[in-house]
Each structure stands twice: as structure tokens, then as C-alpha cells.
Scaffold this active site. Structure first.
Site, PDB file in Angstrom:
ATOM      1  N   ASP A 461      40.184  41.985  26.833  1.00 13.20           N
ATOM      2  CA  ASP A 461      40.453  42.061  28.270  1.00 13.20           C
ATOM      3  C   ASP A 461      41.293  40.875  28.724  1.00 13.20           C
ATOM      4  O   ASP A 461      41.408  39.863  28.042  1.00 13.20           O
ATOM      5  CB  ASP A 461      39.166  42.222  29.090  1.00 13.20           C
ATOM      6  CG  ASP A 461      38.452  40.929  29.416  1.00 13.20           C
ATOM      7  OD1 ASP A 461      38.813  39.883  28.858  1.00 13.20           O
ATOM      8  OD2 ASP A 461      37.533  40.973  30.233  1.00 13.20           O
ATOM      9  N   ILE A 462      41.912  41.058  29.864  1.00  9.51           N
ATOM     10  CA  ILE A 462      42.853  40.074  30.402  1.00  9.51           C
ATOM     11  C   ILE A 462      42.069  38.935  31.036  1.00  9.51           C
ATOM     12  O   ILE A 462      41.186  39.161  31.877  1.00  9.51           O
ATOM     13  CB  ILE A 462      43.792  40.736  31.426  1.00  9.51           C
ATOM     14  CG1 ILE A 462      44.578  41.872  30.763  1.00  9.51           C
ATOM     15  CG2 ILE A 462      44.735  39.706  32.041  1.00  9.51           C
ATOM     16  CD1 ILE A 462      45.345  42.743  31.741  1.00  9.51           C
ATOM     17  N   GLU A 505      39.995  45.980  33.388  1.00 10.95           N
ATOM     18  CA  GLU A 505      40.995  45.299  32.562  1.00 10.95           C
ATOM     19  C   GLU A 505      40.568  45.208  31.103  1.00 10.95           C
ATOM     20  O   GLU A 505      41.111  44.411  30.341  1.00 10.95           O
ATOM     21  CB  GLU A 505      41.275  43.901  33.131  1.00 10.95           C
ATOM     22  CG  GLU A 505      40.117  42.930  33.052  1.00 10.95           C
ATOM     23  CD  GLU A 505      39.227  42.960  34.277  1.00 10.95           C
ATOM     24  OE1 GLU A 505      38.574  41.948  34.539  1.00 10.95           O
ATOM     25  OE2 GLU A 505      39.186  44.002  34.964  1.00 10.95           O
TER      26      GLU A 505
END
Length: 581
Positions: A461-462, A505
Site C-alpha cells: 500500500d501507498i 490504497e
């Protein structure tokens, strides 16, 4: 009246956000609503305590949710706090606990407490726990109150079907009971509406055996046969998900009321979210997206004329699940009129005619203001409101598909194949969605068990994505997600590699016939690529990843728990890192 709406990450966040806040106008009453995805008593009470430190005399209530509405924007997994400042009006709150079987007595007690105040009440809001009590019984005695007073609200939701739902009353969270909020004052006014947007399409049928929330038979046959016959929906763990868009539309004097199916019993009866009665007539209904959006536009136009100071929304969790990202088109435009908050419920309360009803699949909209409608508005209602917004392509396809099968039933099978294809792809990124990933996951586990093979997964994930949204806006955030997805496709290039959007995300990569060492190498290569890649707006971002491999006996739950742990470890180690478990 003024309204402040905050997205809250922790009780400390409340202290930080409110440290220097002061209302710019004299305030008679402060009314606080807290809606949260976290169904934990201690969490709720800590939030309440933090809010009441800043507003010691405030009236505070709240509930757990199936989704949250923050400034009109639908979110999941969040906590929202709305603080309403009334210049001249009063808000009274009381709560009563409920033991199973005492719902009707609870309703009588609530009626007795409200009755002396009903003449002065501008409106009454109800919040009720959904898991632990039958709120259909509780609301029956309250229907005897003066029908001129609007009554509205929602049943506390829950993300985890095995969990509890809670309501808040002051410092205390309750997992079985009701909170009643009474609005009074000579200057306060409310505008309350409800709409559904589901249309009937089957022949009319009769419930021939029902007990409480369970319909046992329809036209003398097991109730589940309706879904098997008309829709080909199977009796499996996906029943509730597959049937969510196809409610029983029960015939009432004023029209139809939706009842959402949740599960199938051992005898092929169906459990619903509210009481059902033997002898009731119904038709299978479907969610008509165009009608939903048109009705939303009409309510928006009505709200514009009313000119509220704040808008409260109580929307069924099934609407969020069914409309997916398109749900923003239903909620977001209310924030153009006034600060808008609310939550996704396990049922909606609304007085419809002489009765208070527990609705499913509906949205209750509440406009509230102090003072007269100060601005003259001569627009015709049909010409005001939010401009029509094009629906996303997959929602259009659903609508056209169902209209089509009403007249051309012979082509139902082909249309179903088209719909299934649309249902497997994430609209924003074009990657597989969570549902398709679950399907592939199950296949890979079965293949590994059958052949003794293995596979690995990467969850990435970001980093600090929320800050990107907060600072640069959701449109930039969406562009980042799209570009991030393209880099995933570029990295995982084998035909057998599967990449998809797990949620928000977070992205999941399933790598068949692969050991964890190679998965770690691929993940390290990917996060290095991301750290050096240019993104929209000249932004540079990083990501973190966790990796693990299938072990004999694994389920989706166990393998995802390990990779979640690995991702968490990578975050703890400073982000822009890979960890294995």
C-alpha cells in the site's frame, strides 16, 4: 446554527483539532454526533470523553456504522464527528437499555418519556442497536405519538457480521438499547424525506409462512426457491452479497417497503433485517440506478428550497455496497447546500404516514436549520437541484440490463455474463477487484492442496496516502492510484501473475508456483521503482509491502493475516520497506 465536521483518527486527534476552536456566535446548545467503523466500547467511550472535555455541557450521541459520511463524502473504515452549534434551540437526549424480548416494553417506555414533550418537539431522532434487539417491535408503540412530529434515524451498523453494534449516549456506549434525541425550540425547523429507488420486476407473490425475521415459505414453497428460480442465486456463503440488489418489496398502503435478505436457513427459509408477516404480498425488486439518481436530484432540489444549516443522512449499508463508488453521486451534492454528515445503517427509521417504519435499502435525508427560510426562492422545483451526473459505465450496464430482461427473458443468460464481467474489475484502476481476487485466491488454495504446489502473495500500500488526499484532493489521489496500478502491471508481467485492488490504497499480488524468496525480490524491485517514479502533480511517493507464501492447511483468512502482519511490520520499520512473514 453552525456545524463543524471532523474526520477523526484517535481521541488525541479530537484534542488537537479542537484545541483552538471557538464558535463565532453565541451558543445555547452543542450537539455532537460520532459515527465510527470501530465497534469497540472502549474506543467509543474514549472518543466521547475527548469530545466532552472540549464541550462539557454538550449533548453527545453516536453509533457504529457500515460506512461514514464526512462532508457529504462516503468513506469506509473511518470515524466522523459532527458538532452542531444551536443559537436558540434545545436538544435533549436519553437512552434506555433493552434485553432480548423486551422490545415492545422498551417502545412503551420511550413513548411515555416523549409524549409530554411531543407538542414542542420539532423532530425526534432515534439511534438503535441492530444486532441485539428487534427494533421492529420497539417502534410500534411510538407510532401512536402525534404524526405531525418528524421521527427519523438509523440502526447502528457493523462491518463484522459476528460483532456488536453500539450506540453512544454521553460518556457511555451501549450494545443493546436506544438513544432518543429530541429537538425543540421556536426557531428550529426540519425537513425530512425518505427514498428507495428499487423497482419491482417479478410477479406478485405471497408469504405463506413467516416467523419473526424469517420467511419460511412463499406460495407454499421454500422461500429460497424464489432466488434460485428467478435469479439463479445459489445457497452458499456469497448469498447475501449476490442478493443485496434484489430485495423483497413488500406491499404497503403507501407503496413498497424493501426487506433485505441476509442468510438462508437449514430449511431454505430466508432471514431478513426486519419482521415479516404471513399473508404479506411482495414482488422481487431490483436497484434501479437511474431512478435512484433522479430521486436523489429531486430531494436535493427540495433541500435547496428549504435552505438548511446542516444535513444529516441515514443511508442503508446495502446502497453503499451496491452502488460502490457511484454512491458519491447520491451523497456528495448535499454538501453543496450545507455541511453534511451521517452514516450507513443496518436499517432506517422514518414516519411514513401514520406509522413509523423500519426501512431497508433506503436513505433518510434530514435538513435542519434555525430561523426562517431567509432567502426568497422562486425556482420551480423541477428545475433546481444538482445537475444530472453521468453514472459510471458498470452502473449503466446494470440498469440497462435489468430493463432489458423485463421484456427479453430469453437473453438473460448472456446479459448475466456481461454483468459478471463488469463485476470483477475495479472501476478506477482497471485491475481485478476484491471479489475477483477472492475467487482467484480460493482457486490457488485448492490447486495447491490438490497438487502439493505453492504460491506467494504480496500486499502493498501507498505510504501516507491519506495525507496526499488531504493536501492535494481526492482527484489527485485517484490519479496516484491509477498510476500506481500501471507500475504494478509493469512489474508483474508474467501471464500467471495476478494483481488487483484489495481495497482503498492496498493492492494484492498473487504469484502462482512461487516461493517467498522470489516474492520478496519482486516486492523490493517494485518499491524501489515506485520511490523513483514521477507521479501526477510532480509528487514522489513511497510504498511498503508484506510478503508471505502458502503453507499447507492455509485458508484465505490465515494467509491474509500473515501478510497483513508483514505489511504492518514494514510500516513499523519506517515504511518504503518489505517485510516477510
Amino acid at each position: 446554527m453552525n456545524q463543524l465536521i471532523l474526520s477523526i483518527e484517535s481521541p488525541d486527534d479530537i484534542d488537537i483539532r479542537l484545541e483552538h476552536y471557538h464558535s463565532i456566535e453565541p451558543v445555547r446548545t452543542v450537539f455532537i454526533q460520532i459515527y465510527t467503523s470501530i465497534n469497540d466500547k472502549e474506543w467509543l467511550e474514549n472518543l466521547a470523553a475527548a469530545a466532552l472535555r472540549h464541550f462539557p455541557g454538550a449533548v453527545l450521541t453516536g453509533a457504529t456504522t457500515n460506512g461514514e459520511i464526512i462532508n457529504g463524502y462516503t468513506t469506509t473504515g473511518k470515524t466522523v464527528m459532527a458538532v452542531s452549534f444551536f443559537r436558540s434551540s434545545d436538544v435533549e437526549l436519553f437512552t434506555l437499555p433493552c434485553r432480548p424480548g423486551d422490545e415492545k416494553h422498551l417502545g412503551e417506555c420511550v413513548k411515555q418519556k416523549i409524549e409530554p414533550k411531543i407538542a414542542q418537539a420539532a423532530g425526534i431522532m432515534l439511534l438503535c442497536t441492530a444486532v441485539s434487539m428487534n427494533s421492529s417491535e420497539f417502534i410500534k408503540p411510538i407510532s401512536a405519538l402525534d404524526p405531525g412530529c418528524p421521527i427519523f434515524g438509523g440502526a447502528a451498523g457493523y462491518y463484522d457480521e459476528q460483532g456488536k453494534s453500539f450506540i453512544l449516549c454521553g460518556h457511555t456506549a451501549c450494545d443493546s438499547g436506544v438513544a432518543v434525541i429530541i429537538f425543540t425550540g421556536k426557531d428550529i425547523a426540519l425537513d425530512v424525506s425518505v427514498f428507495l429507488g428499487w423497482k419491482p420486476f417479478s410477479k406478485e407473490m405471497t408469504i405463506t409462512a413467516a416467523h419473526g425475521k424469517i420467511v419460511e415459505q412463499v406460495d407454499g414453497l421454500p422461500a429460497f426457491s424464489v432466488y434460485r428460480h428467478y435469479l439463479g442465486i445459489e445457497n452458499n456463503t456469497d448469498f447475501a452479497v449476490n442478493a443485496v440488489g434484489f430485495s423483497f418489496l413488500v406491499k404497503q398502503e403507501h407503496g413498497y417497503i424493501a426487506r433485505v435478505p441476509f442468510s438462508v436457513t437449514e430449511n431454505e427459509g430466508i432471514t431478513f433485517g426486519a419482521d415479516m408477516k404471513t399473508g404479506e404480498k411482495f414482488r422481487i425488486g431490483y436497484a434501479e440506478p437511474f431512478e435512484i439518481m433522479e430521486e436523489s436530484r429531486r430531494i436535493h432540489a427540495r433541500m435547496q428550497k428549504f435552505k438548511p444549516d446542516a444535513v444529516f443522512l441515514f443511508s442503508c449499508g446495502t446502497r453503499r455496497l451496491l452502488l460502490s463508488d457511484d454512491i458519491q453521486q447520491e451523497t456528495l451534492h448535499f454538501s453543496q447546500i450545507a455541511p453534511t454528515t451521517g452514516f450507513y445503517t443496518a436499517g432506517e427509521y422514518f414516519r411514513s404516514g401514520p406509522e413509523i417504519e423500519l426501512f431497508n435499502s433506503s436513505i433518510v435525508t434530514v435538513g435542519i436549520r434555525e430561523g426562517e427560510n431567509r432567502q426568497e426562492n422562486t425556482q420551480d422545483e423541477s428545475n433546481c437541484g444538482a445537475a444530472p451526473v453521468p453514472l459510471h459505465q458498470h452502473i449503466k450496464a446494470v440498469s440497462y440490463f435489468i430493463r432489458f430482461i423485463e421484456t427479453v427473458m430469453g437473453e438473460l443468460e448472456e446479459a448475466n455474463r456481461q454483468l459478471l464481467k463488469l463485476a470483477t474489475v475495479d472501476k478506477l484502476t482497471g485491475l481485478y477487484n476484491r471479489r475477483k481476487l477472492d475467487e482467484i485466491f480460493s482457486y490457488e488454495i485448492a490447486r495447491a492442496e490438490r497438487h502439493g504446489s505453492s504460491f506467494s502473495i504480496i500486499l502493498t500500500d501507498i505510504d501516507f496516502f491519506k495525507k496526499i488526499n488531504d493536501k492535494h484532493g481526492h482527484l489527485t489521489g485517484d490519479k496516484i492510484l491509477i498510476e500506481f496500478s500501471e507500475w504494478l502491471r509493469y512489474t508483474f508481467i508474467r501471464k500467471t501473475d495476478i494483481v488487483g485492488r484489495w481495497g482503498g490504497e492496498e493492492f494484492l499480488c498473487i504469484i502462482p508456483d512461487n516461493q517467498i524468496e522470489l516474492a520478496k525480490e519482486l516486492a523490493e524491485e517494485f518499491i524501489h521503482t515506485i520511490s523513483e517514479a514521477p507521479f501526477s502533480g510532480g509528487l514522489h511517493i513511497t510504498c511498503s509491502a508484506g510478503a508471505t507464501a502458502y503453507c499447507k492447511g492455509d485458508s484465505i483468512h490465515t494467509i491474509m493475516s500473515r501478510v497483513d502482519e508483514a505489511l504492518y511490520k514494514a510500516k513499523e520499520e519506517g515504511r518504503n520497506a518489505v517485510s516477510t512473514c
